[in-house]
Design an enzyme around this catalytic site. Sequence first.
Site, short mmCIF file in Angstrom:
data_model
loop_
_atom_site.label_atom_id
_atom_site.label_comp_id
_atom_site.label_asym_id
_atom_site.label_seq_id
_atom_site.Cartn_x
_atom_site.Cartn_y
_atom_site.Cartn_z
N GLU A 217 0.85 -1.20 0.00
CA GLU A 217 0.00 0.00 0.00
C GLU A 217 0.87 1.24 0.00
O GLU A 217 2.05 1.16 0.31
CB GLU A 217 -0.83 0.07 1.30
CG GLU A 217 -1.80 -1.04 1.48
CD GLU A 217 -2.42 -1.02 2.89
OE1 GLU A 217 -2.33 0.01 3.59
OE2 GLU A 217 -2.98 -2.05 3.26
N LYS B 70 2.17 4.67 1.61
CA LYS B 70 2.29 5.19 2.97
C LYS B 70 1.96 6.68 2.93
O LYS B 70 2.76 7.50 2.48
CB LYS B 70 3.71 4.97 3.51
CG LYS B 70 3.84 5.32 4.97
CD LYS B 70 5.21 4.93 5.49
CE LYS B 70 5.35 5.15 6.99
NZ LYS B 70 4.93 6.46 7.45
N ASP C 79 1.27 10.40 3.99
CA ASP C 79 1.98 11.24 4.95
C ASP C 79 1.02 12.22 5.61
O ASP C 79 0.80 13.33 5.13
CB ASP C 79 3.10 12.00 4.21
CG ASP C 79 4.19 12.42 5.17
OD1 ASP C 79 4.12 12.03 6.35
OD2 ASP C 79 5.09 13.15 4.74
N TYR D 174 -7.11 2.50 5.94
CA TYR D 174 -6.21 1.39 5.61
C TYR D 174 -6.28 0.23 6.60
O TYR D 174 -5.48 -0.69 6.54
CB TYR D 174 -4.76 1.85 5.44
CG TYR D 174 -4.21 2.74 6.57
CD1 TYR D 174 -4.11 2.28 7.86
CD2 TYR D 174 -3.77 4.02 6.28
CE1 TYR D 174 -3.58 3.07 8.85
CE2 TYR D 174 -3.24 4.83 7.27
CZ TYR D 174 -3.16 4.35 8.56
OH TYR D 174 -2.66 5.15 9.54
N LYS E 79 1.85 -5.29 4.17
CA LYS E 79 1.10 -5.97 5.23
C LYS E 79 0.84 -7.40 4.81
O LYS E 79 0.40 -7.65 3.68
CB LYS E 79 -0.24 -5.26 5.47
CG LYS E 79 -0.10 -3.87 6.05
CD LYS E 79 -1.43 -3.18 6.17
CE LYS E 79 -1.19 -1.74 6.57
NZ LYS E 79 -2.36 -0.90 6.33
N LYS F 72 10.55 3.40 3.43
CA LYS F 72 10.46 4.85 3.19
C LYS F 72 11.38 5.24 2.05
O LYS F 72 12.53 4.82 2.01
CB LYS F 72 10.88 5.61 4.45
CG LYS F 72 9.91 5.40 5.61
CD LYS F 72 9.28 6.69 6.01
CE LYS F 72 9.74 7.18 7.35
NZ LYS F 72 9.16 8.44 7.72
N CYS G 45 18.48 48.67 0.46
CA CYS G 45 17.45 47.90 -0.24
C CYS G 45 17.83 47.76 -1.72
O CYS G 45 18.09 48.76 -2.38
CB CYS G 45 16.10 48.59 -0.10
SG CYS G 45 14.83 47.82 -1.12
N CYS H 188 15.13 49.98 -3.72
CA CYS H 188 15.00 51.44 -3.65
C CYS H 188 16.21 52.13 -3.03
O CYS H 188 16.25 53.36 -2.97
CB CYS H 188 13.73 51.82 -2.89
SG CYS H 188 13.80 51.38 -1.14
N CYS I 117 13.43 46.59 4.64
CA CYS I 117 13.51 47.87 3.96
C CYS I 117 12.41 48.72 4.58
O CYS I 117 11.24 48.37 4.52
CB CYS I 117 13.25 47.72 2.47
SG CYS I 117 12.86 49.29 1.68
N CYS J 191 8.94 52.03 -1.93
CA CYS J 191 9.87 51.02 -2.44
C CYS J 191 9.13 50.22 -3.53
O CYS J 191 8.12 49.57 -3.26
CB CYS J 191 10.30 50.10 -1.31
SG CYS J 191 11.25 48.68 -1.90
S1 IVH Z 1 -0.88 0.64 8.92
C1 IVH Z 1 -0.55 -1.40 12.92
N1 IVH Z 1 -0.95 1.63 6.49
O1 IVH Z 1 2.41 5.52 8.96
C2 IVH Z 1 -0.30 -0.72 11.64
N2 IVH Z 1 -0.09 2.98 8.24
O2 IVH Z 1 4.99 5.22 10.30
C3 IVH Z 1 -1.00 0.55 11.55
N3 IVH Z 1 0.55 5.24 7.53
O3 IVH Z 1 1.14 5.11 12.20
C4 IVH Z 1 -0.57 1.38 10.46
N4 IVH Z 1 -0.01 5.01 5.40
O4 IVH Z 1 0.03 6.82 10.59
C5 IVH Z 1 -0.61 1.84 7.77
N5 IVH Z 1 -1.12 2.38 4.31
C6 IVH Z 1 -0.80 2.60 5.58
C7 IVH Z 1 -0.27 3.83 6.03
C8 IVH Z 1 0.07 3.97 7.37
C9 IVH Z 1 0.47 5.83 6.33
C10 IVH Z 1 1.08 5.90 8.73
C11 IVH Z 1 0.34 5.59 10.01
C12 IVH Z 1 1.35 4.88 10.85
C13 IVH Z 1 2.62 5.46 10.35
C14 IVH Z 1 3.82 4.62 10.71
#
Ligand code: IVH
Length: 690
Positions: free
Chosen positions: A125, A127, A129, A243, A306, A330, A424, A427, A442, A448
């Site tokens: 999946e 991640k 932010d 998620y 996962k 990451k 500046c 001016c 300035c 200006c």
């Molecule tokens: S699963 C027990 N899935 O990343 C697992 N987390 O660095 C629960 N996050 O705390 C998290 N995308 O805030 C999961 N597809 C995703 C995610 C995700 C972002 C965040 C989440 C987590 C943090 C960990």
Amino acid sequence: MPGMKNMRKEDAALEIERLHKELDRHNYLYYVLAKPVISDYEFDRMLEKLIELEQEFPDLRTSDSPTQRVGGWITKEFPSVTHRERMLSLSNTYSIEEVGDYYKRVLKLLPQGSQSGNGPAFVAELKFDGVAVSLLYRDGKLVRGATRGDGVQGDDITPNIRTLRSVPLRLRGISGETLFSGGYDAEIEVRGEVFMRKEDFTALNGSRPEDEQFANPRNATAGTLKLQDSAEVARRKLFFVAYYLKSAPFDDLPHHERLKELEYLGFYTGGHYRLCYDIEDIYGFIRDWHEQRWKLPYEIDGVVLKLDDVSLWAELGATSKSPRWAIAYKYPAQRARTVLVSVVFQVGRLGTITPVAELEPVKLAGTTVSRSTLHNLDEIERLDVRLNDTVEIEKAGEIIPKVISIVKEERPENAAIITVPEVCPSCGTPLERPPDEVNVYCPNEETCPAQVKARLEHFASRNAMDINGMGKAVIDQLVNSKQVYDAGDLYTLALENLLTLDRQGEKSAANLLQAIDDSRKRGFDRVLFALGIRHVGLATARELASAYGSLDTLRKASAEQIAEVPDIGPVIAESVHLFFKKPSAARMIEKLRTAGLCFTAAKPAAEGGHVFDGMSVIFTGGLERHTREKAADLVHERGGKVVSSVSKNTDLVVAGARPGSKLEKALKLGIKVISEVEFEEMVGKSVGSG
Ligand code: IVH
């Protein structure tokens, strides 16, 4: 609405349920399937219809109605709540080899025969932010939204979460059409990430004073979820992506099917997950998104893997912080090395001098970067950066690149010290550095050219007057040719003036003129923001507009009086007060008045209704029948203003549900206190009947 008045209650109930279902469906089409079939305008019309009906039949209004997203506002701290199940985090890795090691480790840990084919299947999946939150549904209705906190206890931020249109207030499948296979538990928990799209982040920052801008969308999201004003949260357009689903009816499903169920239930999952059957699949997913991620409308910082077979999760267990059935890869930070070619000193609309690095173009986070900020003059010294140095740049929030360090080993012979200007660059006025400030200014505010131009750019910008076509190039020429000195002059420009500019044909000049003309329609809050008062972003402008109701009342107010407005501190108040005292501001304001700009909030005072004339009104506790803004509008339409702190100057306190300490204080001071119902009566009586 013709035909709606005097509707029988039974018919109203049917119509309310029909509208409710329709609105839910359109929300789903928009947020989950990303395939809207009606316009925002049509959606809003439908919502208005529902609001009207619910106002006529208040007992038909339910807590999961689409009208109940923006409620009153929270006056207290967020209550603490204990999670049903600990909210774990993920273990992170930046190394692709470690992902391989992890995969092998899981393979070894698993009992023989539990893997199909080559090895355990994983769901890959994105991640996201943002900020992790947990949602709780009881009997299909959203009852709680909470932050992770320390994993055991988080903050109950339900009123803010309800404003997110991607969060269903009632689950689909419970509204009649049962879409998912199982029954449903009395309690369903959904976890996911709240985030802000890049475009909304940029717009939000554009509406904030320079020194209050968020560094990246994640910070903006976290800051927004903490707000105690859910109407403001609603405006900032946060999204929720789900998620994780854990509740009895779904216990037997593998993870990828749970994601599907989430979609059936009405949640947005982003849709970009993939079931991977071996490590090569996983590597492929990571590789694919490495570059593709820049095309997403939101930010991701990696990929989450996962284990698909949820029945093995318990077996693998968890460390104190993270489960062993998942891992996050990451992407490396978005940094790049390049050479500093020169430094230019920009003058902002408030006179601030900002050094900007001009760089040899380099690819970074999906775009080519050739300029980057050095923040302030101190930063040049702190980094010890010289011309021709190799510098390391990073994209903060993938939007504004900044120089973070220099590569000393690569300093060339011809590295040259950067001379910091004393006057500046625009001016020639000697620069000033106020004590205890990192910024240099300035002081030639009035004439200006750089400041004049930057103020005009702000005035015409999207969140302010939104004058399409009035960009940097046009403004430069208008100021250089002395046709424009301040924003007021824009409204006296004629076609002949615009035709003198480079690259302005008949057509584009006419369009620009039309855009200037159209901007006269912007509301008072936008005008107030456009004036460019230091520390006054759009949200503050709104507060001021709503509390004072007109520019002329605001101009007459003292700094102390301004500071009584909710969320306005003494620094902002002083700044507003000082702004209006400037003769140059007064001149501009008169020109803008002549141009017909809107100097009063909303509608003129309701007929015969001046029940709040000259009164300072305070709201405390949650209102049930109006949003905070609507209630404030009602007050100033009838001659009053809304303030935040109780003092002997307060005339009236309206106490809603769970009123705070303001009520006690008001009672002590002997100030008149009324209920929301009484407030409505005052407002109602004043309409028409006088
Ligand atoms: S699963 C027990 N899935 O990343 C697992 N987390 O660095 C629960 N996050 O705390 C998290 N995308 O805030 C999961 N597809 C995703 C995610 C995700 C972002 C965040 C989440 C987590 C943090 C960990």
